[in-house]
Design a protein around this motif. Structure first.
Motif, PDB file in Angstrom:
ATOM      1  N   ALA A 147       0.837  -1.211   0.000  1.00 18.45           N
ATOM      2  CA  ALA A 147       0.000   0.000   0.000  1.00 18.45           C
ATOM      3  C   ALA A 147       0.870   1.259   0.000  1.00 18.45           C
ATOM      4  CB  ALA A 147      -0.937  -0.010   1.202  1.00 18.45           C
ATOM      5  N   GLU A 148       1.924   1.244   0.816  1.00 22.62           N
ATOM      6  CA  GLU A 148       2.780   2.438   0.920  1.00 22.62           C
ATOM      7  C   GLU A 148       3.552   2.721  -0.367  1.00 22.62           C
ATOM      8  OE1 GLU A 148       3.719   2.224   5.718  1.00 22.62           O
ATOM      9  OE2 GLU A 148       5.243   1.578   4.290  1.00 22.62           O
ATOM     10  N   GLU A 149       3.952   1.644  -1.064  1.00 26.35           N
ATOM     11  CA  GLU A 149       4.857   1.828  -2.209  1.00 26.35           C
ATOM     12  C   GLU A 149       4.158   1.751  -3.566  1.00 26.35           C
ATOM     13  OE1 GLU A 149       8.522  -0.386  -1.925  1.00 26.35           O
ATOM     14  OE2 GLU A 149       8.549  -0.198   0.258  1.00 26.35           O
ATOM     15  N   CYS A 150       2.806   1.778  -3.546  1.00 24.03           N
ATOM     16  CA  CYS A 150       2.098   1.561  -4.821  1.00 24.03           C
ATOM     17  C   CYS A 150       2.175   2.764  -5.763  1.00 24.03           C
ATOM     18  CB  CYS A 150       0.651   1.146  -4.579  1.00 24.03           C
ATOM     19  SG  CYS A 150      -0.402   2.474  -3.980  1.00 24.03           S
ATOM     20  N   GLY A 151       2.671   3.893  -5.262  1.00 18.73           N
ATOM     21  CA  GLY A 151       2.867   5.043  -6.148  1.00 18.73           C
ATOM     22  C   GLY A 151       1.718   6.033  -6.123  1.00 18.73           C
ATOM     23  N   ALA A 152       0.668   5.730  -5.346  1.00 20.45           N
ATOM     24  CA  ALA A 152      -0.487   6.639  -5.279  1.00 20.45           C
ATOM     25  C   ALA A 152      -0.190   7.806  -4.333  1.00 20.45           C
ATOM     26  CB  ALA A 152      -1.714   5.876  -4.785  1.00 20.45           C
TER      27      ALA A 152
ATOM     28  N   LEU B 155      -5.297  -6.551   2.125  1.00 16.39           N
ATOM     29  CA  LEU B 155      -4.651  -5.393   1.487  1.00 16.39           C
ATOM     30  C   LEU B 155      -5.612  -4.201   1.446  1.00 16.39           C
ATOM     31  CD1 LEU B 155      -2.363  -4.052  -0.174  1.00 16.39           C
ATOM     32  CD2 LEU B 155      -3.234  -5.245  -2.201  1.00 16.39           C
ATOM     33  N   SER B 156      -6.900  -4.492   1.259  1.00 17.56           N
ATOM     34  CA  SER B 156      -7.915  -3.420   1.175  1.00 17.56           C
ATOM     35  C   SER B 156      -7.866  -2.511   2.406  1.00 17.56           C
ATOM     36  CB  SER B 156      -9.331  -4.000   1.066  1.00 17.56           C
ATOM     37  OG  SER B 156      -9.353  -5.169   0.314  1.00 17.56           O
ATOM     38  N   GLN B 157      -7.714  -3.124   3.593  1.00 20.58           N
ATOM     39  CA  GLN B 157      -7.686  -2.313   4.827  1.00 20.58           C
ATOM     40  C   GLN B 157      -6.524  -1.316   4.794  1.00 20.58           C
ATOM     41  OE1 GLN B 157      -7.675  -4.696   8.391  1.00 20.58           O
ATOM     42  NE2 GLN B 157      -9.883  -5.056   8.277  1.00 20.58           N
ATOM     43  N   GLU B 158      -5.356  -1.796   4.394  1.00 22.44           N
ATOM     44  CA  GLU B 158      -4.181  -0.910   4.355  1.00 22.44           C
ATOM     45  C   GLU B 158      -4.375   0.195   3.323  1.00 22.44           C
ATOM     46  OE1 GLU B 158      -1.853  -1.046   6.592  1.00 22.44           O
ATOM     47  OE2 GLU B 158      -2.810  -2.822   7.474  1.00 22.44           O
ATOM     48  N   LEU B 159      -4.999  -0.136   2.203  1.00 24.18           N
ATOM     49  CA  LEU B 159      -5.244   0.869   1.150  1.00 24.18           C
ATOM     50  C   LEU B 159      -6.235   1.915   1.642  1.00 24.18           C
ATOM     51  CD1 LEU B 159      -5.432  -1.578  -1.905  1.00 24.18           C
ATOM     52  CD2 LEU B 159      -3.648   0.132  -1.499  1.00 24.18           C
ATOM     53  N   CYS B 160      -7.269   1.462   2.345  1.00 25.79           N
ATOM     54  CA  CYS B 160      -8.287   2.404   2.843  1.00 25.79           C
ATOM     55  C   CYS B 160      -7.713   3.370   3.874  1.00 25.79           C
ATOM     56  CB  CYS B 160      -9.468   1.638   3.449  1.00 25.79           C
ATOM     57  SG  CYS B 160     -10.551   0.952   2.208  1.00 25.79           S
ATOM     58  N   LYS B 161      -6.689   2.905   4.626  1.00 27.52           N
ATOM     59  CA  LYS B 161      -6.077   3.795   5.629  1.00 27.52           C
ATOM     60  C   LYS B 161      -5.312   4.931   4.962  1.00 27.52           C
ATOM     61  CE  LYS B 161      -5.246   0.057   8.924  1.00 27.52           C
ATOM     62  NZ  LYS B 161      -4.192  -0.863   9.369  1.00 27.52           N
ATOM     63  N   LEU B 162      -4.789   4.690   3.770  1.00 28.58           N
ATOM     64  CA  LEU B 162      -3.882   5.661   3.139  1.00 28.58           C
ATOM     65  C   LEU B 162      -4.517   6.511   2.043  1.00 28.58           C
ATOM     66  CD1 LEU B 162      -0.584   3.569   2.730  1.00 28.58           C
ATOM     67  CD2 LEU B 162      -1.132   5.248   4.485  1.00 28.58           C
ATOM     68  N   TYR B 163      -5.553   5.990   1.386  1.00 34.05           N
ATOM     69  CA  TYR B 163      -6.040   6.671   0.182  1.00 34.05           C
ATOM     70  C   TYR B 163      -7.527   7.019   0.285  1.00 34.05           C
ATOM     71  CZ  TYR B 163      -1.489   4.981  -1.064  1.00 34.05           C
ATOM     72  OH  TYR B 163      -0.138   4.733  -1.038  1.00 34.05           O
TER      73      TYR B 163
ATOM     74  N   ASN C 214      -0.365   4.325 -11.996  1.00 36.52           N
ATOM     75  CA  ASN C 214       0.512   3.196 -11.673  1.00 36.52           C
ATOM     76  C   ASN C 214      -0.311   1.917 -11.606  1.00 36.52           C
ATOM     77  OD1 ASN C 214       3.048   4.737 -10.591  1.00 36.52           O
ATOM     78  ND2 ASN C 214       1.295   5.628  -9.531  1.00 36.52           N
ATOM     79  N   ILE C 215       0.343   0.821 -11.907  1.00 31.55           N
ATOM     80  CA  ILE C 215      -0.267  -0.492 -11.691  1.00 31.55           C
ATOM     81  C   ILE C 215       0.722  -1.255 -10.817  1.00 31.55           C
ATOM     82  CG2 ILE C 215      -0.979  -2.647 -12.801  1.00 31.55           C
ATOM     83  CD1 ILE C 215      -1.703  -0.953 -15.290  1.00 31.55           C
ATOM     84  N   THR C 216       0.359  -1.431  -9.536  1.00 29.30           N
ATOM     85  CA  THR C 216       1.265  -2.089  -8.593  1.00 29.30           C
ATOM     86  C   THR C 216       0.648  -3.413  -8.185  1.00 29.30           C
ATOM     87  OG1 THR C 216       2.088   0.033  -7.820  1.00 29.30           O
ATOM     88  CG2 THR C 216       2.421  -1.852  -6.350  1.00 29.30           C
ATOM     89  N   VAL C 217       1.344  -4.494  -8.507  1.00 32.57           N
ATOM     90  CA  VAL C 217       0.740  -5.815  -8.298  1.00 32.57           C
ATOM     91  C   VAL C 217       1.753  -6.816  -7.764  1.00 32.57           C
ATOM     92  CG1 VAL C 217      -1.165  -5.679  -9.950  1.00 32.57           C
ATOM     93  CG2 VAL C 217       1.116  -6.241 -10.783  1.00 32.57           C
ATOM     94  N   MET C 218       1.224  -7.728  -6.939  1.00 31.22           N
ATOM     95  CA  MET C 218       2.051  -8.864  -6.526  1.00 31.22           C
ATOM     96  C   MET C 218       1.763 -10.000  -7.485  1.00 31.22           C
ATOM     97  SD  MET C 218       3.106 -10.400  -3.031  1.00 31.22           S
ATOM     98  CE  MET C 218       1.592 -10.365  -2.128  1.00 31.22           C
ATOM     99  N   ILE C 219       2.835 -10.589  -8.000  1.00 30.73           N
ATOM    100  CA  ILE C 219       2.727 -11.658  -8.999  1.00 30.73           C
ATOM    101  C   ILE C 219       3.801 -12.715  -8.720  1.00 30.73           C
ATOM    102  CG2 ILE C 219       1.760 -10.128 -10.774  1.00 30.73           C
ATOM    103  CD1 ILE C 219       4.476  -9.790 -11.973  1.00 30.73           C
ATOM    104  N   GLN C 220       3.816 -13.787  -9.505  1.00 30.96           N
ATOM    105  CA  GLN C 220       4.875 -14.783  -9.342  1.00 30.96           C
ATOM    106  C   GLN C 220       6.216 -14.105  -9.603  1.00 30.96           C
ATOM    107  OE1 GLN C 220       2.256 -14.822 -11.442  1.00 30.96           O
ATOM    108  NE2 GLN C 220       2.036 -16.841 -12.327  1.00 30.96           N
ATOM    109  N   LYS C 221       7.240 -14.478  -8.826  1.00 29.82           N
ATOM    110  CA  LYS C 221       8.562 -13.847  -8.983  1.00 29.82           C
ATOM    111  C   LYS C 221       9.094 -14.058 -10.400  1.00 29.82           C
ATOM    112  CE  LYS C 221      13.098 -13.876  -6.854  1.00 29.82           C
ATOM    113  NZ  LYS C 221      13.930 -14.712  -5.999  1.00 29.82           N
ATOM    114  N   GLU C 222       8.867 -15.260 -10.908  1.00 24.20           N
ATOM    115  CA  GLU C 222       9.367 -15.584 -12.249  1.00 24.20           C
ATOM    116  C   GLU C 222       8.769 -14.636 -13.312  1.00 24.20           C
ATOM    117  OE1 GLU C 222       8.035 -19.535 -13.202  1.00 24.20           O
ATOM    118  OE2 GLU C 222       8.360 -19.083 -15.330  1.00 24.20           O
TER     119      GLU C 222
END
Ligand code: SAM
Length: 292
Positions: free
Chosen positions: A39-44, A60-68, A146-154
């Motif tokens: 949430a902190e590093e998503c660029g918003a 993740l939604s809770q953390e996003l709601c606290k910041l944005y 920005n599009i900030t996403v968690m995905i497979q490392k590969e």
């Protein structure tokens, strides 16, 4: 309600009669530091709105709601909606839409929910459809910052590769048409319940406000990127020849040389602006051949 506690996750799931649905790629975060950091590093910015994909039980939604300012989440699994009603009850800047992100009319949703607000996508993506979701967002033409996403490392390594890297491929170049991808941090499999079989990474794509290249024909550009990596051990000319069967090898060589590249250059060495030069040169060749 601490959603990253394994006991809390279990109790919410039990209370709402939920099971982890493998088919929907459900691996929920249980490492407290991770959703906060995403949430902190998503660029918003503080004034931003967030489009979240796959909120799960809302970790993740809770953390996003606290910041944005506003968070709208699209969740395919109907059975999760009542659980989200409970876990997100304290946040009046949260809304969930029960839908499949691949079928949603993104432009309409964004207009209706966000108006002119600056907009970032932030998500822990379901891994079975990582690439279709990312490409769908980019190709939609919607005005994401920005599009900030968690995905497979590969997959993260592929999306963030540079020309010449072993991980560089057509998906890297396809994303580079729209923005700049960079890896923020890695996340171990033990940070999720159930633990996935692979490690993960969070990436951020800073979406270009204006295209960083210009071409005469975007469809030719798409064909060049696809063709360039079709047979990656071959030279660019040889790899492109099956995609552009309307041109002979000599004509393709002339086009590549005409774009100022060596006739034996390999596609994996080219960045996006260089692919654009090749695309224009091939486009001209095709037009000339057709007598246009
Ligand atoms: N955000 C939660 C977290 O980090 O703990 C859950 C992430 S989980 C990896 C992926 C979520 O995406 C699940 O909630 C799943 O049901 C949802 N999902 C899967 N396919 C989807 C689709 N096509 N459209 C919207 N949501 C989807």
């Amino acid at each position: 309600m601490k959603l990253t506690s394994l006991n809390e996750v279990k109790s919410i799931m039990e209370k709402h009669g939920l099971r982890f649905n493998k088919g929907y790629g459900q691996n929920f975060l249980i490492n407290e530091a991770v959703p906060r950091r995403i949430a902190e590093e998503c660029g918003a910015s503080q004034e931003s709105a967030i489009l979240e994909i796959g909120p799960g039980i809302g970790t993740l939604s809770q953390e996003l709601c606290k910041l944005y300012k506003k968070v709208v989440a699209v969740e395919i699994d109907t059975t999760l909606i009542p659980a989200l009603g409970e876990t997100m009850a304290e946040f009046d800047n949260f809304k969930v839409i029960n839908a499949d992100i691949l079928k949603v009319d993104l432009a309409a949703l964004i207009k209706e929910e966000f108006g002119d607000m600056p907009l970032t996508v932030c998500a822990n993506l379901p891994y079975y459809i990582t690439t279709p979701i990312i490409m769908g967002l980019l190709e939609s033409g919607c005005r994401f910052d920005n599009i900030t996403v968690m995905i497979q490392k590969e997959v993260a390594l592929r999306l963030c590769a540079k020309p010449g890297d072993s991980d560089y491929g057509s998906v890297t170049a396809s994303v580079a048409r729209y923005g700049k991808a960079s890896r923020l941090f890695n996340v171990s499999a033990g940070s999720f319940v159930p633990a996935p079989k692979v490690d993960s990474a969070v990436i951020r794509i800073e979406v270009d406000k204006e295209r960083k290249y210009s071409v005469k024909d975007e469809k030719t550009m798409t064909r060049v990127i696809r063709g360039a990596f079709a047979q990656r051990r071959k030279t660019l000319v040889n790899s492109l020849s099956s995609e552009f069967s309307e041109l002979s090898k000599e004509e393709l060589t002339e086009a590549v040389v005409g774009a100022s590249f060596a006739p034996d250059i390999r596609g994996e060495k080219l960045g996006i602006t260089e692919f654009a030069l090749v695309a224009d040169s091939i486009y001209d060749k095709i037009q000339t051949k057709r007598g246009k």
